[in-house]
Design an enzyme around this catalytic site. Sequence first.
Site: not given
Length: 206
Positions: A81, A186, A188
């Site tokens: 990001c 993202h 994650e």
Amino acid sequence: MKLAIINYGMGNLASVRRACTELGASVQIAEHPDALSEVDRIILPGVGGFAEGAKRLHVGGWKEAIYRQVLGMGKPLLGICLGMQLLADSSEEGECCSGLSLIAGQVQHLNKFGCDLRVPHVGWNDINLKFSHPLFAGITSGTDFYFVHSYAFKPAVNDCVTANVYYGSEITAAVISQNIFGVQFHPEKSSKAGRRLLQNFLNYVS
């Protein structure tokens, strides 16, 4: 595999650490630039504005340490990001300031890409892979990832753009230059596909 997640005060550390730990990595939250010499992989996360992020990297001595370990020692680096945007030369967001200049280009508002949809871009969108690379092994075009951003990376050379996302127009979703990687989404927070990308990064051999 030893991994450092750089803590410069603007990253989503807990989620990234949890995801990488579950994948078997020995994860260290790097509180000081010297910690980067002790690991095999480096992640530069980021949430917030480019100017503040760049300032903290410069003032904290992170830029020099990243150069030594990534450019000098060849350690793989993944920017997530804002972390991806900080790989660029500069950004038009906020006050004028320089980034890490690891991949030539500028960060621009989504409107500059021709996007006429609601900004920020928040939510799940499928990516379009431009070419195959080990970072995206087992991930196909059309796979959804989770995005949250108002600005995006416009590289000086399109050859480093590995994936795009369509959000009113084509926007850079991932860049790669040798051992330097950046993803606007993202991983994650992107379920199985995101975990696969992180696993590919942990396993990457140049």
